[in-house]
Design a protein around this motif. Structure first.
Motif, PDB file in Angstrom:
ATOM      1  N   ARG A 450       0.829  -1.205   0.000  1.00  0.00           N
ATOM      2  CA  ARG A 450       0.000   0.000   0.000  1.00  0.00           C
ATOM      3  C   ARG A 450       0.865   1.256   0.000  1.00  0.00           C
ATOM      4  O   ARG A 450       0.539   2.240  -0.676  1.00  0.00           O
ATOM      5  CB  ARG A 450      -0.914  -0.003   1.229  1.00  0.00           C
ATOM      6  CG  ARG A 450      -1.982  -1.086   1.202  1.00  0.00           C
ATOM      7  CD  ARG A 450      -2.799  -1.083   2.469  1.00  0.00           C
ATOM      8  NE  ARG A 450      -3.840  -2.103   2.451  1.00  0.00           N
ATOM      9  CZ  ARG A 450      -4.634  -2.382   3.474  1.00  0.00           C
ATOM     10  NH1 ARG A 450      -4.503  -1.709   4.607  1.00  0.00           N
ATOM     11  NH2 ARG A 450      -5.560  -3.315   3.379  1.00  0.00           N
ATOM     12  N   MET A 452       3.855   1.582  -1.250  1.00  0.00           N
ATOM     13  CA  MET A 452       4.437   1.764  -2.574  1.00  0.00           C
ATOM     14  C   MET A 452       3.410   2.279  -3.594  1.00  0.00           C
ATOM     15  O   MET A 452       3.732   3.066  -4.484  1.00  0.00           O
ATOM     16  CB  MET A 452       5.029   0.429  -3.068  1.00  0.00           C
ATOM     17  CG  MET A 452       6.294  -0.007  -2.321  1.00  0.00           C
ATOM     18  SD  MET A 452       7.705   1.130  -2.587  1.00  0.00           S
ATOM     19  CE  MET A 452       7.597   2.143  -1.099  1.00  0.00           C
ATOM     20  N   LEU A 453       2.175   1.857  -3.456  1.00  0.00           N
ATOM     21  CA  LEU A 453       1.136   2.369  -4.335  1.00  0.00           C
ATOM     22  C   LEU A 453       0.890   3.858  -4.085  1.00  0.00           C
ATOM     23  O   LEU A 453       0.701   4.646  -5.022  1.00  0.00           O
ATOM     24  CB  LEU A 453      -0.166   1.583  -4.129  1.00  0.00           C
ATOM     25  CG  LEU A 453      -0.205   0.163  -4.697  1.00  0.00           C
ATOM     26  CD1 LEU A 453      -1.479  -0.548  -4.256  1.00  0.00           C
ATOM     27  CD2 LEU A 453      -0.126   0.195  -6.218  1.00  0.00           C
ATOM     28  N   MET A 454       0.900   4.232  -2.801  1.00  0.00           N
ATOM     29  CA  MET A 454       0.678   5.639  -2.462  1.00  0.00           C
ATOM     30  C   MET A 454       1.803   6.533  -2.980  1.00  0.00           C
ATOM     31  O   MET A 454       1.570   7.651  -3.435  1.00  0.00           O
ATOM     32  CB  MET A 454       0.560   5.785  -0.940  1.00  0.00           C
ATOM     33  CG  MET A 454      -0.730   5.240  -0.356  1.00  0.00           C
ATOM     34  SD  MET A 454      -0.710   5.317   1.449  1.00  0.00           S
ATOM     35  CE  MET A 454      -0.331   7.040   1.724  1.00  0.00           C
ATOM     36  N   SER A 455       3.041   6.027  -2.887  1.00  0.00           N
ATOM     37  CA  SER A 455       4.197   6.839  -3.265  1.00  0.00           C
ATOM     38  C   SER A 455       4.626   6.615  -4.714  1.00  0.00           C
ATOM     39  O   SER A 455       5.638   7.180  -5.143  1.00  0.00           O
ATOM     40  CB  SER A 455       5.369   6.523  -2.337  1.00  0.00           C
ATOM     41  OG  SER A 455       5.793   5.179  -2.509  1.00  0.00           O
ATOM     42  N   ARG A 456       3.872   5.765  -5.438  1.00  0.00           N
ATOM     43  CA  ARG A 456       4.218   5.429  -6.823  1.00  0.00           C
ATOM     44  C   ARG A 456       5.629   4.853  -6.931  1.00  0.00           C
ATOM     45  O   ARG A 456       6.408   5.199  -7.824  1.00  0.00           O
ATOM     46  CB  ARG A 456       4.076   6.659  -7.719  1.00  0.00           C
ATOM     47  CG  ARG A 456       2.656   7.181  -7.795  1.00  0.00           C
ATOM     48  CD  ARG A 456       2.522   8.347  -8.743  1.00  0.00           C
ATOM     49  NE  ARG A 456       1.130   8.812  -8.799  1.00  0.00           N
ATOM     50  CZ  ARG A 456       0.712   9.823  -9.570  1.00  0.00           C
ATOM     51  NH1 ARG A 456       1.586  10.468 -10.345  1.00  0.00           N
ATOM     52  NH2 ARG A 456      -0.547  10.179  -9.552  1.00  0.00           N
ATOM     53  N   GLY A 457       5.947   3.987  -5.997  1.00  0.00           N
ATOM     54  CA  GLY A 457       7.210   3.260  -6.032  1.00  0.00           C
ATOM     55  C   GLY A 457       8.393   3.980  -5.428  1.00  0.00           C
ATOM     56  O   GLY A 457       9.519   3.478  -5.511  1.00  0.00           O
ATOM     57  N   SER A 458       8.183   5.117  -4.782  1.00  0.00           N
ATOM     58  CA  SER A 458       9.297   5.878  -4.205  1.00  0.00           C
ATOM     59  C   SER A 458       9.508   5.490  -2.739  1.00  0.00           C
ATOM     60  O   SER A 458       8.575   5.554  -1.930  1.00  0.00           O
ATOM     61  CB  SER A 458       9.014   7.379  -4.304  1.00  0.00           C
ATOM     62  OG  SER A 458      10.008   8.113  -3.633  1.00  0.00           O
TER      63      SER A 458
END
Length: 486
Positions: A450, A452-458
């Motif tokens: 979740r 990673m989805l929120m941060s777009r992989g950052s």
């Protein structure tokens, strides 16, 4: 109205004859359920939930809550005397059972009872004074913060393990892998299930706990001809004055840990016991004895266990968010009675909220009053010849395993983990870190995805958010502090 006035208002409702009887009934049922291996408050509350149709709302919720926190002490009895834990009493097997082997069963049970009372009292104070405001703390925790919190929880491995730290980490990783067995919640695909239908929903914690602790310990005792009884020596009831001085600081620290973690979704008694044990290994003056029958190892986890069970009502009643399966059933009981828990509960139903809070302290007294006189009786039961006792223990283990899904497959899975647990004991590997990894692994995976989805992989999101950055900083400090143990 002040908190004192609110509590007086609550006691006026909780001290009615009917509510007192329902509170006592819930606590007694909870303690009996806690004594039976594998059975827990979740199954009991689900069976008794239909009774809420015929009972007043306040009385029904008081009884169901009594089952939940009454079971916490019963869990400790089976863990200390037989080394057969429930999910919330796994840590009690470490020092509690070692005290039993040293002939201090009575002292361990007395310590668990007093510490549970202290933990429950502190949690009730927190619940009464801070419930309306502290519930908002849970809203600050998102997937990023929970991911960092779970990573911080893995630090407990170095404290929970009673052997080599590297062995403990290896056992923890095995637990993480076992936690991945079953259906992927994101994709719906099967992982490591080997086309076995009984593994499609994953491995249940009860099967691992009963196998690695209960059945493994029975097998070990049968393999050791010199040790035919779960404990040796005379039954001593009360701690000495020096032991009393060691109980209270540990119980207070455990109460704080349990009160804080109980408010956080995903926390509760299961995680609180491990964190409280780690705190004792770090702060106790007798930290060198912990793991070998130290009274702090029993006091801290028992207080944290009981405190977390009570403060877990904060997110339910203040936000309408159940943090675990038991709280979800409690929420169902609220709704069955036409009450929707949430921010308006205190204002709309003050008699229910404050009556439930007051009943928690009354229910906190029942286990102490009932069990302290029975401290001499519990160990006496296990003076039975071990060749006659172990079949009964195995029988209850099978009942506990079967009750998970009413399936014989769960008994077979428990037997497999019993064999693995015995192998671990033969190689002097501690199973407690395996349980910790099993609990934390899936939580870490879910929240990491979740995040990673929120941060777009950052990965920068873990250091740009204040709470997660602080937890990671604490994690690095703890890792450096424990590096000398390798």
């Amino acid at each position: 109205m002040t908190v004192i006035d609110n509590l007086a208002f609550g006691f006026s409702h909780a001290l009615t004859l009917q509510n007192l009887a329902l509170c006592a009934t819930g606590c007694v049922i909870g303690m009996l359920v806690g004594l039976l291996p594998g059975l827990g408050p979740l199954a009991t509350i689900s069976l008794l939930l239909p009774l809420t149709f015929s009972l007043p709302a306040t009385g029904a919720l008081i009884m169901l809550a009594g089952i939940y926190y009454g079971a916490q002490y019963g869990d400790n009895v089976s863990a200390i005397t037989m080394k057969i834990p429930h999910a919330a009493s796994i840590v009690a097997c470490i020092d509690g059972y070692q005290m039993t082997l040293k002939g201090k069963t009575g002292v361990a049970l007395f310590t668990a009872g007093v510490s549970s009372f202290i933990g429950g009292t502190v949690a009730i104070i927190v619940l009464a004074w801070l419930a309306p405001t502290l519930s908002n703390v849970a809203l600050l925790f998102g997937p990023v913060e929970y991911c960092a919190l779970v990573l911080f929880g893995f630090v407990c491995v170095s404290f929970v393990t009673t052997g080599n730290v590297l062995d403990g980490l290896a056992m923890c990783l095995i637990g993480v892998l076992l936690g991945e067995v079953g259906t992927d919640i994101e994709t719906g695909s099967q992982r490591f299930a080997m086309d076995i239908m009984s593994l499609s929903d994953g491995i249940h914690l009860v099967s691992i706990a009963l196998g690695c602790f209960g059945i493994a310990e029975i097998t070990k005792n049968l393999d050791n001809k010199e040790q035919r009884s779960p404990f040796n020596g005379s039954i001593k009831l009360t701690p000495t004055s020096s032991e009393f001085k060691r109980i209270f600081p540990s119980a207070l620290r455990g109460s704080v840990v349990g009160s804080v973690l109980g408010m956080m979704p995903g926390g509760g008694p299961v995680i609180a016991q491990f964190v409280a044990y780690a705190v004792e290994k770090k702060l106790s003056k007798h930290r060198g004895e912990i793991g070998n029958g130290a009274i702090e190892g029993v006091a801290g986890q028992a207080a944290a266990d009981e405190a977390a069970a009570r403060t877990s009502f904060i997110p339910l009643m203040s936000l309408g968010i159940p943090e675990n399966a038991v709280m979800a059933l409690m929420m169902a009981a609220f709704i069955i009675n036409g009450i929707h828990p949430g921010p308006s509960l205190i204002n709309d139903h003050p008699e229910l909220f404050w009556g439930l809070v007051a009943s928690m302290w009354i229910g906190n007294c029942f286990p102490l009053l009932i069990n302290v006189p029975l401290v001499r009786i519990w160990p006496s039961v296990f003076k039975i010849k071990y060749s006659s006792l172990f079949p009964a223990i195995l029988f209850f283990c099978c009942i506990g395993s079967y009750s998970i899904n009413n399936s014989l497959q769960d008994i077979y899975i428990t037997a497999v983990f019993g064999l693995l647990g015995y192998t671990f004991l033969r190689f002097r590997l501690d199973p407690a870190p395996l349980i910790l990894g099993f609990i934390l692994g899936p939580m870490l995976e879910e929240n990491f995805r979740r995040a990673m989805l929120m941060s777009r992989g950052s990965f920068q999101v873990f250091v740009t958010r204040p709470i997660s950055a602080g937890l990671i900083a604490l994690l690095s400090c703890s890792s450096r502090g424990n590096s000398s143990r390798f």
